[in-house]
Design a protein around this motif. Structure first.
Motif, PDB file in Angstrom:
ATOM      1  N   GLU A   1       0.838  -1.212   0.000  1.00  0.00           N
ATOM      2  CA  GLU A   1       0.000   0.000   0.000  1.00  0.00           C
ATOM      3  C   GLU A   1       0.868   1.255   0.000  1.00  0.00           C
ATOM      4  O   GLU A   1       1.991   1.249   0.509  1.00  0.00           O
ATOM      5  N   PHE A   2       0.317   2.330  -0.565  1.00  0.00           N
ATOM      6  CA  PHE A   2       0.998   3.617  -0.490  1.00  0.00           C
ATOM      7  C   PHE A   2       1.145   3.992   0.976  1.00  0.00           C
ATOM      8  O   PHE A   2       0.246   3.744   1.779  1.00  0.00           O
ATOM      9  N   SER A   3       2.277   4.606   1.302  1.00  0.00           N
ATOM     10  CA  SER A   3       2.513   4.889   2.708  1.00  0.00           C
ATOM     11  C   SER A   3       3.136   6.268   2.882  1.00  0.00           C
ATOM     12  O   SER A   3       2.931   7.140   2.038  1.00  0.00           O
ATOM     13  N   LYS A   4       3.910   6.434   3.951  1.00  0.00           N
ATOM     14  CA  LYS A   4       4.432   7.775   4.246  1.00  0.00           C
ATOM     15  C   LYS A   4       5.888   7.865   3.781  1.00  0.00           C
ATOM     16  O   LYS A   4       6.722   7.061   4.197  1.00  0.00           O
ATOM     17  N   VAL A   5       6.157   8.865   2.945  1.00  0.00           N
ATOM     18  CA  VAL A   5       7.506   9.033   2.410  1.00  0.00           C
ATOM     19  C   VAL A   5       8.425   9.487   3.545  1.00  0.00           C
ATOM     20  O   VAL A   5       8.087  10.393   4.308  1.00  0.00           O
ATOM     21  N   THR A   6       9.571   8.829   3.652  1.00  0.00           N
ATOM     22  CA  THR A   6      10.437   9.069   4.801  1.00  0.00           C
ATOM     23  C   THR A   6      11.328  10.305   4.632  1.00  0.00           C
ATOM     24  O   THR A   6      11.659  10.965   5.603  1.00  0.00           O
ATOM     25  N   ASN A   7      11.672  10.634   3.403  1.00  0.00           N
ATOM     26  CA  ASN A   7      12.565  11.773   3.167  1.00  0.00           C
ATOM     27  C   ASN A   7      11.728  13.043   2.960  1.00  0.00           C
ATOM     28  O   ASN A   7      10.875  13.090   2.078  1.00  0.00           O
TER      29      ASN A   7
ATOM     30  N   VAL B   1       4.630  -9.250  12.834  1.00  0.00           N
ATOM     31  CA  VAL B   1       4.340  -8.227  11.826  1.00  0.00           C
ATOM     32  C   VAL B   1       5.615  -7.445  11.519  1.00  0.00           C
ATOM     33  O   VAL B   1       6.352  -7.048  12.434  1.00  0.00           O
ATOM     34  N   GLN B   2       5.869  -7.257  10.256  1.00  0.00           N
ATOM     35  CA  GLN B   2       7.015  -6.445   9.858  1.00  0.00           C
ATOM     36  C   GLN B   2       6.670  -5.709   8.572  1.00  0.00           C
ATOM     37  O   GLN B   2       5.681  -6.036   7.910  1.00  0.00           O
ATOM     38  N   TYR B   3       7.471  -4.706   8.245  1.00  0.00           N
ATOM     39  CA  TYR B   3       7.233  -4.025   6.969  1.00  0.00           C
ATOM     40  C   TYR B   3       8.543  -3.650   6.296  1.00  0.00           C
ATOM     41  O   TYR B   3       9.586  -3.530   6.940  1.00  0.00           O
ATOM     42  N   HIS B   4       8.454  -3.470   4.983  1.00  0.00           N
ATOM     43  CA  HIS B   4       9.582  -3.010   4.180  1.00  0.00           C
ATOM     44  C   HIS B   4       9.118  -1.743   3.467  1.00  0.00           C
ATOM     45  O   HIS B   4       8.022  -1.735   2.895  1.00  0.00           O
ATOM     46  N   ASN B   5       9.944  -0.726   3.494  1.00  0.00           N
ATOM     47  CA  ASN B   5       9.649   0.461   2.685  1.00  0.00           C
ATOM     48  C   ASN B   5      10.162   0.254   1.281  1.00  0.00           C
ATOM     49  O   ASN B   5      11.269  -0.254   1.086  1.00  0.00           O
ATOM     50  N   LEU B   6       9.381   0.674   0.315  1.00  0.00           N
ATOM     51  CA  LEU B   6       9.810   0.622  -1.081  1.00  0.00           C
ATOM     52  C   LEU B   6       9.795   2.059  -1.612  1.00  0.00           C
ATOM     53  O   LEU B   6       8.876   2.825  -1.290  1.00  0.00           O
ATOM     54  N   THR B   7      10.800   2.404  -2.412  1.00  0.00           N
ATOM     55  CA  THR B   7      10.911   3.762  -2.968  1.00  0.00           C
ATOM     56  C   THR B   7      10.740   4.821  -1.862  1.00  0.00           C
ATOM     57  O   THR B   7       9.839   5.662  -1.913  1.00  0.00           O
ATOM     58  N   ALA B   8      11.592   4.725  -0.861  1.00  0.00           N
ATOM     59  CA  ALA B   8      11.632   5.689   0.247  1.00  0.00           C
ATOM     60  C   ALA B   8      10.302   5.833   0.977  1.00  0.00           C
ATOM     61  O   ALA B   8       9.987   6.895   1.506  1.00  0.00           O
ATOM     62  N   GLY B   9       9.511   4.770   0.986  1.00  0.00           N
ATOM     63  CA  GLY B   9       8.256   4.820   1.743  1.00  0.00           C
ATOM     64  C   GLY B   9       7.059   5.269   0.921  1.00  0.00           C
ATOM     65  O   GLY B   9       5.967   5.391   1.461  1.00  0.00           O
TER      66      GLY B   9
END
Ligand SMILES: C[S@@+](CC[C@H](N)C(=O)[O-])C[C@H]1O[C@@H](n2cnc3c(N)ncnc32)[C@H](O)[C@@H]1O
Length: 327
Positions: free
Chosen positions: A246-252, A309-317
């Motif tokens: 899912e789309f999420s929160k961009v970290t940068n 439960v774990q997650y991976h960020n893709l494309t900087a979140g």
């Protein structure tokens, strides 16, 4: 044509300032109903009706389902092309990453909920097929002085990976017939049918028995559904895995600003130009902003009863891949 264009330009002029002024609300956990803390629920609860979010609008839950249906009915024919245009093709890599992390085992049975035009199911079947071929090659290469018959048996045998007799299966389930129709046409065109089925069904009331599936995926679909977790836990086998892309929160922060500008100023315009539908793509962008950030969603999954439960960020979140198990 001229009328259409001038209407489009008027809409651009009318809507752009509003978009520019919208504060980035990523991180809110308002859109997911039961996964939502009561204090964040909509106002009409007092009248016995529960509100949820449809983009930035607050609407009764039943109304959201209807509106979401209309959105995907409108965009179905252009859905795939819009995905490529909006993400510059990167959605394909995100979906590949999901399969890479999943790494399905022989005989695994996948349920892809809100599966739309079938991208995840196609990748799943393709992945298991290439794993199978790799194992067959490896087995043949490890044989000591095999006869032609041995090699031929190895390649034509019914046995899958490591000699296990097991066929993988993928079920695409979506509430929207139009999305599934486009998916089925794609499957016919690609010549994919073995192990694949298409089922019209609501994520909140899945038409499957308990403990049926090894893997439950939902890719870019969870934002559209108010209550998903109870049914996910019900249909997964014990030991089964829930995976959400899912789309999420961009970290940068710099990238986050650029991403916001792109989302609000470019995506609805692309929606209008390519699919003739500004509103649906405005909903898409708004619903993304209403979805909880990575850690919040992780906690919500844990609260709902998933383990590890774990997650991976893709494309900087820009996108996050969450996974958890039913134990
Ligand atoms: C953004 S599309 C994602 C499609 C696909 N998973 C992909 O990644 O390309 C969201 C899908 O969710 C489906 N959907 C919305 N509400 C649903 C519900 N209650 N139950 C099942 N599917 C639903 C829509 O019909 C649509 O096909």
């Amino acid at each position: 044509m001229a009328v259409h264009l001038s209407r489009f330009v008027r809409r651009v002029v009318r809507l752009l300032p509003a978009h520019c002024g919208v504060p980035a609300a990523a991180g809110s956990r308002l859109s997911t109903g039961r996964w939502t803390p009561p204090s964040c629920r909509g106002l009409s609860q007092e009248s016995g009706e529960t509100n949820t979010h449809f983009g930035f609008e607050s609407v009764p839950e039943e109304e959201k389902a209807k509106k979401v249906y209309e959105v995907f009915e409108n965009v179905a024919q252009k859905y795939d092309i819009m995905n490529d245009a909006m993400s510059l093709g990167i959605h394909r890599l995100w979906k590949d990453a999901l399969l890479h992390v999943m790494h399905p085992q022989p005989g695994a049975c996948l349920l892809d909920v809100a599966g739309g035009t079938g991208d995840i199911a196609f990748r799943f079947l393709d992945y298991v097929q290439s794993q199978k071929e790799r194992q067959t090659r490896q087995r043949a290469r490890s044989m000591q002085s095999p006869s032609w018959q041995d090699i031929s048996d190895n390649y034509s045998g019914q046995k899958d990976w490591e000699g296990v007799e097991a066929e993988c299966r993928a079920v695409v389930c979506d509430i929207n017939k139009e999305m599934l129709k486009v998916g089925k046409e794609k499957a016919d065109y690609m010549g994919v049918s073995a192990g694949l089925s298409w089922v019209v069904g609501d994520a909140e009331e899945l038409p499957f028995d308990d403990n049926q599936f090894d893997i439950y995926t939902v890719a870019f679909g969870i934002r559209n559904v108010t209550h998903i977790e109870k049914e996910a836990l019900r249909v997964l086998k014990p030991g089964g895995r829930f995976m959400c892309l899912e789309f999420s929160k961009v970290t940068n922060p710099v990238l986050a600003k650029l991403y916001d500008a792109y989302s609000f100023q470019v995506i609805p315009v692309l929606g209008e130009v390519i699919a003739g539908d500004w509103k649906s793509y405005q909903y898409l962008v708004e619903s993304i902003r209403k979805f909880p950030a990575q850690n919040e969603f992780k906690e919500m999954m844990e609260d709902a009863g998933f383990f590890c439960v774990q997650y991976h960020n893709l494309t900087a979140g820009v996108v996050a891949l969450h996974s958890g198990f039913k134990l």
